[in-house]
Design an enzyme around this catalytic site. Structure first.
Site, mmCIF file in Angstrom:
data_model
loop_
_atom_site.group_PDB
_atom_site.id
_atom_site.type_symbol
_atom_site.label_atom_id
_atom_site.label_comp_id
_atom_site.label_asym_id
_atom_site.label_seq_id
_atom_site.Cartn_x
_atom_site.Cartn_y
_atom_site.Cartn_z
ATOM 1 C CD GLU A 278 -3.192 0.448 2.163
ATOM 2 O OE1 GLU A 278 -4.217 -0.161 1.839
ATOM 3 O OE2 GLU A 278 -2.942 0.779 3.345
ATOM 4 C CD GLU A 281 -2.821 0.943 -4.454
ATOM 5 O OE1 GLU A 281 -2.816 0.083 -3.543
ATOM 6 O OE2 GLU A 281 -3.858 1.268 -5.077
ATOM 7 C CB CYS A 298 -7.072 -3.488 5.661
ATOM 8 S SG CYS A 298 -6.735 -1.950 6.453
ATOM 9 C CB SER A 318 -5.479 0.795 -1.378
ATOM 10 O OG SER A 318 -4.567 -0.278 -1.512
ATOM 11 C CE LYS A 357 -10.596 -8.487 8.145
ATOM 12 N NZ LYS A 357 -9.878 -7.995 6.963
ATOM 13 C CD GLU A 360 -11.590 -9.254 3.526
ATOM 14 O OE1 GLU A 360 -11.242 -9.774 4.597
ATOM 15 O OE2 GLU A 360 -11.102 -8.203 3.107
ATOM 16 C CD GLU A 365 -14.388 -10.314 -5.096
ATOM 17 O OE1 GLU A 365 -15.287 -11.109 -5.404
ATOM 18 O OE2 GLU A 365 -14.598 -9.219 -4.537
ATOM 19 C CB CYS A 502 -9.523 -4.338 14.222
ATOM 20 S SG CYS A 502 -9.256 -3.961 12.498
#
Ligand code: SF4
Ligand code: SF4
Ligand code: SF4
Ligand code: FES
Length: 574
Positions: A278, A281, A298, A318, A357, A360, A365, A502
């Site tokens: 990141e 990036e 994230c 990102s 999560k 996710e 994908e 988190c």
């Protein structure tokens, strides 16, 4: 200050305090159900009734403010009888299947029935018989167990501004859920799980998947590997009877081995890796006119939110996968190769503070390894249950080391667990990469703390980089509106879906209020400062990964395994 007496105890509290706050100030417990310390007062359950001398009828302690000379009694026969009647009426409309309920042993309604000594229900039973909603991989909504306290509505509508939940129908038929009796997966729900944090009963809970882990552990053909997020250790301590943050990391590794995991790794490893990808990036976008501000990626609840509400800003995200998913892709490629293991045998379990999560990991994908990259996600609450089920006392387990190649981490990976941590970790690395100089002070304290939106400007070798940090989706929405309107000139923005980051995730131990969030954040920074390595680019196993497998940040292999794309969700928006 206002002076009053409660149960013959003299109390002095600031003007505007409620009777409940005054009682708490002198250690008196008044039972509550709809009240939550972080929320506006709803006063709809009537469980907190008390006697106030001179007042007509009993008063709700959570909403009644104190006045000078007030005389309050919290434990008279009249009060007990009234509270008992209130709870009996709730129970008359409640399934009472405690023994097979997700909240058995940790339910506020169950506790109350026990404390009030309820033995029979003198009212006719009337259960609605509504179906459970299991439409998402993250949550279960069981409307029959709802006591209409409305805590979930406050968090979903006011804190997260998602408005997935509302009240449906009227009178006895009233229930909580998405409008028009839609399923959660048809609504705008982003699966953040904040409603499961505040729900006092089993009406809203994480989707429990402990049995899937037990099946994998019982399968001799499987190699069961695990990763755990940085926020897990600090809060799991609360589940196992230790003060917040005082569960030793290597003791936890020992406990996970006792549970039967074959390999134990850490998500902090891929948190450090995320910073490498990141950070580069960001530099590429800054140097080559890329889309700015770059938004962190994230937090999966945040990804669901932006895909739902701000699809026009998806180019700002990102492309880095979350640390969980980077780990999943690497354990079935890089680690499998190094260990000489068939990736088809690997069963990859992640232990997360987060209900989103689960969603996710199930995204189609997320199969860049050629397999489902992460097979199972368990929340901190679920792993706490598992330790209790296995009779493992984490206070008595000998420590054990992480397995090699994907277990090393730095303090920068650790602070991913708190709001502002990703930004601070990125700044530590980006500064040194850009300037070539060693940072004199690693503590970017402007990034820290519970302020809803934080802003800072950092000098990177003469270039001023403007950053912003938001936690909780209501705060994220404010930032997104400004970015969408062209009113913000940030270069880099960190967003976490959950208040506090988190450490306050939807899968963390319950009773998470803002005071508890602050304690967990403190524990995260204590861990960071105690580590010898505190910058992601100094992680020796991350360096080894680039040398032996990935090549360089943003290289071909990184793009194949560690980066992703996003899609606008066509959900009905409110
Ligand atoms: S929600 Fe609480 S009271 Fe209701 S069945 Fe579950 S454990 Fe029992
Ligand atoms: S998970 Fe989050 S978005 Fe979904 S209903 Fe609960 S609070 Fe609302
Ligand atoms: S679902 Fe839970 S938090 Fe929401 S109103 Fe019902 S009992 Fe309260
Ligand atoms: S806690 Fe006071 S009315 Fe519900």
């Amino acid at each position: 200050m206002v002076n009053l007496t409660i149960d013959n105890i003299s109390v002095s509290v600031p003007s505007g305090s409620t009777i409940l706050q005054a009682a708490q100030a002198v250690g008196l417990k008044i039972p509550t159900l709809c009240y939550h310390p972080d929320q506006t007062v709803k006063a709809n359950c009537r469980v907190c009734l008390v006697e106030v001398e001179g007042a007509r009828g009993l008063q709700a302690a959570c909403s009644q403010t104190v006045v000078e000379g007030m005389v309050v009694r919290t434990s008279t026969p009249l009060v007990f009888k009234a509270r008992k009647a209130v709870v009996e009426l709730i129970l008359a409309r409640h399934p009472q299947d405690c023994l097979n309920c997700v909240r058995n042993g940790c339910c506020e309604l169950q506790d109350l029935a026990q404390e009030l000594g309820i033995r029979e229900i003198p009212y006719a039973r009337e259960i609605k018989g509504m179906p459970q909603d299991k439409s998402t991989p993250s949550l279960v909504l069981d409307p029959d167990k709802c006591i209409l306290c409305r805590r979930c509505l406050t968090v979903c509508q006011e804190v997260q501004t998602v408005n997935a939940l509302g009240l449906r129908a009227r009178g006895y038929q009233t229930s909580v859920g998405p409008a028009f009796y839609q399923q959660l997966n048809e609504s705008t729900c982003v699966m953040c799980g904040q409603c499961t944090q505040v729900c006092p009963t089993g009406a809203l809970a994480e989707r429990e998947e402990i049995d899937k882990l037990l099946d994998a552990l019982a399968d001799p053909s499987k190699i069961v590997v695990t990763q755990m997020a940085p926020a897990v250790r600090v809060a799991l301590a609360e589940e196992v009877g230790l003060p917040t943050g005082e569960l030793d990391m290597l003791t936890l590794v020992g406990g996970l081995r006792r549970l039967g995991f074959h390999r134990v790794f850490h998500t902090n490893f891929t948190a450090d890796l995320t910073i490498m990808e990141e950070g580069h990036e960001l530099l590429e976008r800054l140097n080559n006119g890329g889309t700015l501000p770059m938004l962190t990626s994230c937090s999966p609840g945040w990804i669901n939110f932006i895909e739902t509400f701000y699809p026009d800003l998806l180019d700002n995200l990102s492309t880095c996968k979350s640390p969980q998913q980077m780990f999943g892709a690497l354990v079935k490629t890089y680690w499998a190769q190094k260990a000489g293991v068939d990736p088809a045998q690997i069963y990859s379990v992640s232990i997360m503070p987060c209900t989103a999560k689960k969603y996710e990991a199930a995204r189609p994908e997320m199969q860049d390894s050629g397999y489902q990259d992460v097979d199972l996600v368990l929340t901190t609450r679920e792993i706490g249950k598992l330790f209790r089920m296995a009779g493992i006392d984490l206070k008595q387990v000998p420590p054990s080391e992480f397995d090699p190649w994907m277990g090393a981490y730095t303090g920068a990976g650790v602070i991913f667990g708190a709001t502002g941590g990703v930004m601070e970790a990125a700044l530590r690395t980006v500064y040194e990469v850009v300037t070539g100089n060693e940072l004199a002070n690693l503590d970017f304290t402007v990034c820290r703390g519970m302020t809803g939106i934080k802003e800072a400007e950092v000098d990177l070798a003469g270039t001023q980089v403007k950053v912003a940090i938001a936690h909780g989706l209501g705060n994220a929405r404010q930032l997104m509106e400004r970015i969408r309107a062209g009113e913000a000139d940030y270069h880099f923005v960190e967003i976490m879906a959950c208040p506090g980051g988190c450490i306050g995730g939807g899968g963390q131990p319950r009773q998470t209020d803002n005071a508890q969030r602050a304690i967990r954040i403190e524990a995260i920074y204590q861990e960071d400062v105690a580590l010898a390595l505190r910058k992601s680019h100094e992680n020796p196993e991350v360096k080894q990964l680039y040398t032996e497998f990935l090549g360089q940040p943003l290289g071909d292999k990184s793009h194949q395994l560690l980066h992703t794309h996003y899609q606008a969700k066509s959900k009905k928006l409110k």
